[in-house]
Design a protein around this motif. Structure first.
Motif, mmCIF file in Angstrom:
data_model
loop_
_atom_site.group_PDB
_atom_site.id
_atom_site.type_symbol
_atom_site.label_atom_id
_atom_site.label_comp_id
_atom_site.label_asym_id
_atom_site.label_seq_id
_atom_site.Cartn_x
_atom_site.Cartn_y
_atom_site.Cartn_z
ATOM 1 N N THR A 113 0.813 -1.221 0.000
ATOM 2 C CA THR A 113 0.000 0.000 0.000
ATOM 3 C C THR A 113 0.842 1.265 0.000
ATOM 4 O O THR A 113 0.318 2.359 0.248
ATOM 5 N N GLY A 114 2.140 1.145 -0.272
ATOM 6 C CA GLY A 114 3.033 2.291 -0.214
ATOM 7 C C GLY A 114 3.766 2.332 1.110
ATOM 8 O O GLY A 114 3.531 1.511 2.001
ATOM 9 N N THR A 115 4.651 3.300 1.264
ATOM 10 C CA THR A 115 5.422 3.444 2.509
ATOM 11 C C THR A 115 5.357 4.887 2.972
ATOM 12 O O THR A 115 5.782 5.800 2.245
ATOM 13 N N GLY A 116 4.807 5.085 4.166
ATOM 14 C CA GLY A 116 4.706 6.425 4.730
ATOM 15 C C GLY A 116 5.924 6.782 5.543
ATOM 16 O O GLY A 116 6.847 5.972 5.748
ATOM 17 N N ASP A 117 5.924 8.017 6.037
ATOM 18 C CA ASP A 117 7.053 8.502 6.827
ATOM 19 C C ASP A 117 6.991 7.935 8.238
ATOM 20 O O ASP A 117 5.931 7.861 8.863
ATOM 21 N N ASN A 118 8.163 7.536 8.743
ATOM 22 C CA ASN A 118 8.314 7.101 10.120
ATOM 23 C C ASN A 118 9.785 7.249 10.480
ATOM 24 O O ASN A 118 10.642 6.837 9.684
ATOM 25 N N PRO A 119 10.105 7.836 11.628
ATOM 26 C CA PRO A 119 11.520 8.047 11.978
ATOM 27 C C PRO A 119 12.367 6.776 11.930
ATOM 28 O O PRO A 119 13.558 6.847 11.592
ATOM 29 N N LEU A 120 11.768 5.623 12.250
ATOM 30 C CA LEU A 120 12.539 4.377 12.228
ATOM 31 C C LEU A 120 12.838 3.903 10.810
ATOM 32 O O LEU A 120 13.633 2.985 10.618
ATOM 33 N N LEU A 121 12.182 4.532 9.819
ATOM 34 C CA LEU A 121 12.430 4.191 8.417
ATOM 35 C C LEU A 121 13.158 5.324 7.685
ATOM 36 O O LEU A 121 13.272 5.287 6.452
ATOM 37 N N SER A 122 13.658 6.280 8.437
ATOM 38 C CA SER A 122 14.314 7.429 7.821
ATOM 39 C C SER A 122 15.515 6.989 6.998
ATOM 40 O O SER A 122 16.410 6.281 7.480
ATOM 41 N N GLY A 123 15.539 7.381 5.733
ATOM 42 C CA GLY A 123 16.644 7.064 4.843
ATOM 43 C C GLY A 123 16.658 5.641 4.334
ATOM 44 O O GLY A 123 17.599 5.248 3.628
ATOM 45 N N LYS A 124 15.641 4.857 4.648
ATOM 46 C CA LYS A 124 15.625 3.442 4.252
ATOM 47 C C LYS A 124 15.075 3.227 2.838
ATOM 48 O O LYS A 124 15.466 2.272 2.174
ATOM 49 N N VAL A 125 14.163 4.079 2.392
ATOM 50 C CA VAL A 125 13.509 3.879 1.100
ATOM 51 C C VAL A 125 14.358 4.519 0.010
ATOM 52 O O VAL A 125 14.462 5.742 -0.103
ATOM 53 N N ALA A 126 14.973 3.654 -0.818
ATOM 54 C CA ALA A 126 15.854 4.145 -1.878
ATOM 55 C C ALA A 126 15.076 4.644 -3.083
ATOM 56 O O ALA A 126 15.516 5.561 -3.782
ATOM 57 N N ASP A 127 13.908 4.060 -3.347
ATOM 58 C CA ASP A 127 13.102 4.473 -4.498
ATOM 59 C C ASP A 127 11.675 3.977 -4.285
ATOM 60 O O ASP A 127 11.436 3.021 -3.530
ATOM 61 N N SER A 128 10.737 4.624 -4.937
ATOM 62 C CA SER A 128 9.330 4.234 -4.804
ATOM 63 C C SER A 128 8.580 4.551 -6.083
ATOM 64 O O SER A 128 9.023 5.360 -6.904
ATOM 65 N N THR A 129 7.454 3.873 -6.247
ATOM 66 C CA THR A 129 6.580 4.125 -7.384
ATOM 67 C C THR A 129 5.136 3.940 -6.953
ATOM 68 O O THR A 129 4.842 3.136 -6.061
ATOM 69 N N THR A 130 4.250 4.688 -7.563
ATOM 70 C CA THR A 130 2.819 4.582 -7.278
ATOM 71 C C THR A 130 2.129 4.071 -8.528
ATOM 72 O O THR A 130 2.058 4.772 -9.544
ATOM 73 N N LEU A 131 1.638 2.841 -8.453
ATOM 74 C CA LEU A 131 0.968 2.217 -9.584
ATOM 75 C C LEU A 131 -0.549 2.250 -9.440
ATOM 76 O O LEU A 131 -1.270 2.056 -10.422
ATOM 77 N N ALA A 132 -1.030 2.482 -8.225
ATOM 78 C CA ALA A 132 -2.472 2.603 -7.972
ATOM 79 C C ALA A 132 -2.727 3.983 -7.400
ATOM 80 O O ALA A 132 -2.335 4.281 -6.274
ATOM 81 N N GLN A 133 -3.371 4.829 -8.197
ATOM 82 C CA GLN A 133 -3.573 6.225 -7.819
ATOM 83 C C GLN A 133 -5.029 6.428 -7.401
ATOM 84 O O GLN A 133 -5.948 6.081 -8.143
ATOM 85 N N ALA A 134 -5.217 6.946 -6.180
ATOM 86 C CA ALA A 134 -6.575 7.271 -5.743
ATOM 87 C C ALA A 134 -7.076 8.505 -6.492
ATOM 88 O O ALA A 134 -6.307 9.404 -6.826
#
Length: 424
Positions: free
Chosen positions: A71-92
């Protein structure tokens, strides 16, 4: 969680369908998005059970890219800097679209299970904090209504897998399921496996018995080459899945990251998939020369035995064990079948040699018996010959004892006085 915080908890319908218990939500009722978790500091049961940090001296997953398809990845301090790239294939779309990177919280939770960093005073952390994440959003603000329950268009899953392969993912965690077979999805999975990626997929949760999808397989978990993950609770009981199960992992009462910060509990095979995907990343980082097929074999061969049930196959090979998967020495290859044993007919020469050996053995035993007999005879002569000569070969038996008749009247026995009493 304190009493005030508990009183603020909201059970969001869209998230409940995914098996995730939401913390306070500030979005409108139309959007119904998860926006934050709680300040929970205890060590969650999956970490106490799996203890993945034991593997960190050898591997934290560094250098591995793990794709999370959800469902995507939201912001969270424990995930800071972890997401190298993202894409949205299902757009609301529409006026009620949230515009959030992760409205439902599932993708953020799976990402946390895999890669969340450690923080002072916080007991929770990811299994492989050294990995980089790739996030593919295939669910918008909620699952599409009117279609298969808790399911995603297989074409979107195919596109997400292709995108992850193109970004160099070494492990692909497909946390969502399709309930219909699809040629494009099959091709995407085959391509990912051919590119040496480990594809880990959720089984999906069961639907009602009145659903036309009840008892039917889910995808890509039912496809060849995919490692399919089921969920267990803290008591070790498996949650029935909609697809086959190859391996199981914690998937009930899982503490993980929420979009917007904080932690909360979650449930579902999606989160169990995160644990197995993270274990695969630990293995790939420590054993870089292993193929994706060998990584899957290692994960399945090093599982912890699950609870016995009516049918042990419901647990697959057992519970994922990240530490053992990294350190165990697992032999490669496949044992070869031994050829059938056939008795070889001996040659004439071999028969002659055996007959001579048997003859010599028989003579040897005979001679040994004669020798033992002679030795016994010599010993007997040495003992009894002198005694016989001393008795002039008379019998060596003692004479029979002399018996005296007893007196009819009671008086002392005659033997005590040297004769009968009347002769004294």
């Amino acid at each position: 969680m304190n009493a005030k915080r508990i009183g603020q908890v909201l059970l969001v319908p869209a998230v409940l369908a995914a098996g995730l218990l939401a913390a306070p939500a500030t979005a409108t009722a139309q959007q119904q998005c998860v926006t934050g978790g709680s300040d929970i500091r205890s060590v969650p049961w999956p970490q106490r059970f799996l203890a993945p940090e034991r593997a960190w001296p050898m591997s934290t997953g560094s250098g591995q890219k793990v794709a999370v398809i959800s469902t995507g990845t939201g912001d969270n301090p424990l995930l800071s800097g972890k997401v190298a790239d993202s894409t949205t294939l299902a757009q609301a779309s529409g006026r009620n679209a949230s515009g959030r990177p992760d409205c439902m919280g599932i993708g953020t939770g799976v990402a946390g299970v895999i890669a969340a960093g450690s923080a002072p005073g916080i007991g929770f952390h990811g299994v492989a904090p050294g990995v980089s994440l790739l996030s593919a959003k295939v669910v918008a603000d909620q699952y599409v209504s009117g279609g298969p329950p808790k399911a995603v268009d297989p074409g979107l899953l195919a596109d997400a897998i292709d995108w992850a392969v193109g970004k160099g993912a070494s492990v692909i965690a497909v946390a969502e399921v399709a309930r219909e077979d699809n040629a494009a999805l099959r091709q995407a999975v085959q391509n990912a496996i051919a590119k040496n990626a480990v594809v880990v997929a959720a089984t999906g949760e069961p639907v009602g018995s009145d659903s036309p999808y009840a008892g039917k397989p889910t995808y890509p978990g039912s496809l060849d080459g995919v490692l399919t993950v089921g969920a267990i609770d803290e008591g070790g009981q498996v949650v029935p899945g909609a697809s086959r199960i190859d391996i199981v992992a914690p998937g009930v009462g899982v503490l993980t990251t929420y979009p917007g910060g904080g932690l909360g509990t979650a449930a579902g095979s999606s989160f169990a998939t995160g644990y197995v995907a993270a274990a695969a990343a630990l293995v790939r980082a420590y054993w870089p020369n292993l193929s994706n097929v060998d990584v899957v074999k290692r994960l399945r061969a090093t599982t912890t035995p699950a609870n016995d049930g009516p049918d042990r196959r419901t647990y697959g090979d057992g519970i994922v064990n990240p530490y053992q998967a990294v350190i165990d020495q697992v032999s490669g290859g496949r044992p070869a079948d031994l050829p059938p044993l056939r008795q070889k007919e001996p040659t004439a020469e071999e028969k002659a040699i055996k007959a001579a050996d048997d003859h010599a053995t028989a003579w040897g035993f005979g001679a040994a018996g004669i020798g033992v007999g002679l030795v016994g005879l010599v010993i007997a002569l040495a003992i009894f010959w002198p005694k016989g000569r001393g008795r002039r070969w008379r019998s060596g038996l003692a004479p029979d004892p002399v018996e005296y008749p007893e007196d009819e009247l009671p008086q002392p026995p005659a033997e005590l006085f040297g004769g009968r009493a009347g002769n004294s």
